[in-house]
Design an enzyme around this catalytic site. Structure first.
Site, mmCIF file in Angstrom:
data_model
loop_
_atom_site.group_PDB
_atom_site.id
_atom_site.type_symbol
_atom_site.label_atom_id
_atom_site.label_comp_id
_atom_site.label_asym_id
_atom_site.label_seq_id
_atom_site.Cartn_x
_atom_site.Cartn_y
_atom_site.Cartn_z
ATOM 1 C CB SER A 44 5.023 3.499 -4.101
ATOM 2 O OG SER A 44 5.553 3.654 -2.781
ATOM 3 C CG ASP A 91 9.689 -2.269 -1.735
ATOM 4 O OD1 ASP A 91 9.890 -1.450 -0.731
ATOM 5 O OD2 ASP A 91 8.967 -2.122 -2.654
ATOM 6 C CG HIS A 113 10.171 1.156 -3.091
ATOM 7 N ND1 HIS A 113 8.854 0.671 -2.684
ATOM 8 C CD2 HIS A 113 9.712 2.622 -3.177
ATOM 9 C CE1 HIS A 113 7.772 1.277 -2.923
ATOM 10 N NE2 HIS A 113 8.410 2.650 -3.133
#
Length: 362
Positions: free
Chosen positions: A197, A292, A322
Site C-alpha cells: 500500500s 481494492d 486490500h
C-alpha cells in the site's frame, strides 16, 4: 469501534475469528450470505467471511483521528496476523537522519549465512498509521520463506510529519543500508525494496530517486497493492470504495493528512505513476487485489513499467481485498498470495545474482 470490538480482549476476538474459519463450509456460507460478484469477479469465500465477521463485530479501520486510526489498525492486525513466525531473530537498528534517527528492525532467519540478499520493507498504513509492530509477522514470514534478511523501516508518519518526510526517511534508510551492508551481513549488490500500500508507494519512489541520483540502486521491487497516483480517480475506486476494508472516504482522509497541498498530488515523489521515465526501475513483482479501490492504478503502473521496458510481473488476486498480506494467521488463500510474492522475490534475487556472475565484455 463498536462496543463489541471494544469490550472483548483482542485474544478473544482473534480466537473467535479462527473458530469461524474452522467451521464447516456450509455453516460459513450461512454466515457470509450470497456470493458477491463485482466487475466479473467473485469475492473469495474466505475474504467474504472475514469482511462479514468484521461487520458483525463492528471492528473497523477508523478514520476519525490519527490516534484512533492507529489503534484500529493495531487491533485489526492482531486479529488476523496469527502466531509469531518462529525461526527468525530480530534486532533493532537506529538509522541517522538530519535532526534525528529512523528506527528500524532487522530480521534474520536463524542459520542464514552472511552476505545474503536484503529486502528493505516499508510498511503500509496510508502514511498515517503502521509501525514496526504492525507488519512484524509479515516481515518474519518474508525473511524466513525467501531466505533473506529484512530491514523494516519506521519512517515518520503524517500528519505530524507530512509529505515529503516519509519519502526522505525511506531514501535515507536505503542509502544507509547500502553503506552498512557489512554490518547487516548482506550483499550490497543484492538489495531489494518492498512494501504494501503506502509502503509500496515509498518503495517505488525510492527506487526511482536512487536511479535519478546516480548511486546504488535496488535490484528488485516487491510491490503489494501499491498506491501510485494520488491525482486521478479510477474506476476501481467507484466499484470497491465501500464495504471492502479500504474505503473511498479513507483514501481521501489519508491523502489529506499526508499531502494536504493539492499541488503535491502530481509530484512523482507521491504519484510515481506520473514520472516521465520509469525505465530505470528494476524488475518488479506487483500484486493487486480484485476488490481494492487501488487496483486500477496499480495495474496502470505495471503497464507503464512494461511499456518502459522494465521486466514486470503483474498478478491480480481477483477474490481478495486490500490488506491481504497481513492476514497470514488465517492461512488459506491469504498465505498462498503472500507465498506467491515470496517466490517472485526469490526468483528476482536469483536472477540478479546470475547477472552479477556474467563476465563483463569489453
Amino acid at each position: 469501534m463498536s462496543k463489541l470490538a471494544d469490550s472483548l480482549p483482542v485474544g478473544v476476538l482473534a480466537g473467535a475469528v479462527r473458530f469461524a474459519f474452522g467451521l464447516p463450509a456450509p455453516v460459513r456460507r450461512l454466515i457470509t450470505g450470497k456470493p458477491i460478484v463485482v466487475d466479473g469477479q467473485r469475492l473469495h469465500p474466505d475474504a467474504q467471511l472475514l469482511l462479514r465477521l468484521q461487520q458483525l463485530s463492528g471492528q473497523t479501520w477508523e478514520t476519525t483521528t490519527p490516534a484512533e486510526n492507529r489503534a484500529a489498525l493495531t487491533q485489526s492486525n492482531a486479529l488476523v496476523c496469527g502466531p509469531v513466525v518462529r525461526g527468525v531473530a530480530t534486532r533493532p537498528v537506529r538509522i541517522p537522519r538530519d535532526g534525528g534517527v529512523i528506527p528500524g528492525r532487522v530480521y534474520e532467519p536463524v542459520g542464514l549465512a552472511p552476505d545474503s540478499a536484503l529486502l528493505i520493507f516499508y510498511h503500509g498504513g496510508g502514511w498515517v498509521s503502521g509501525d514496526l509492530d504492525s507488519h512484524d509477522n509479515l516481515c518474519r514470514f518474508l525473511a524466513l520463506e525467501a531466505g533473506v534478511r529484512v530491514l523494516a523501516v519506521d519512517y515518520r508518519l503524517a500528519p505530524e510529519h507530512p509529505f515529503p518526510a516519509a519519502v526522505d526517511d525511506v531514501m535515507v534508510a536505503f542509502e544507509w543500508a547500502v553503506a552498512h551492508a557489512s554490518d547487516l551481513r548482506v550483499d550490497p549488490e543484492r538489495i531489494a525494496l518492498g512494501g504494501d500500500s503506502a509502503g509500496g508507494n515509498l518503495a517505488a519512489v525510492t527506487a526511482l530517486r536512487a536511479a535519478q541520483a546516480g548511486g546504488p540502486t535496488p535490484v528488485f521491487l516487491l510491490l503489494l497493492y501499491p498506491a501510485v497516483d494520488a491525482s486521478t480517480r479510477r474506476r476501481s475506486r467507484d466499484l470497491f470504495g465501500n464495504g471492502f476494508f479500504l474505503t473511498d472516504a479513507a483514501m481521501d482522509w489519508f491523502r489529506g493528512h499526508y499531502a494536504p497541498e493539492e499541488e503535491s498530488w502530481v509530484d512523482p515523489r507521491l504519484s510515481v505513476l506520473l514520472a516521465d521515465d520509469l525505465s530505470t526501475l528494476p524488475p518488479t513483482y506487483l500484486a493487486t487485489a480484485g476488490f481494492d479501490p487501488l487496483r486500477d492504478e496499480g495495474e496502470a503502473f505495471a503497464e507503464k513499467l512494461a511499456q518502459a521496458g522494465v521486466p514486470v510481473v503483474l498478478r491480480r488476486h481477483e477474490g481478495l481485498f486490500h490488506g491481504f498480506a497481513n492476514v497470514l494467521g488465517l492461512g488459506g488463500i491469504y498465505r498462498e498470495a503472500v507465498s506467491e510474492a515470496v517466490g517472485s522475490l526469490r526468483t528476482g534475487l536469483a536472477l540478479a545474482n546470475a547477472r552479477q556472475d556474467v563476465p563483463k565484455t569489453a
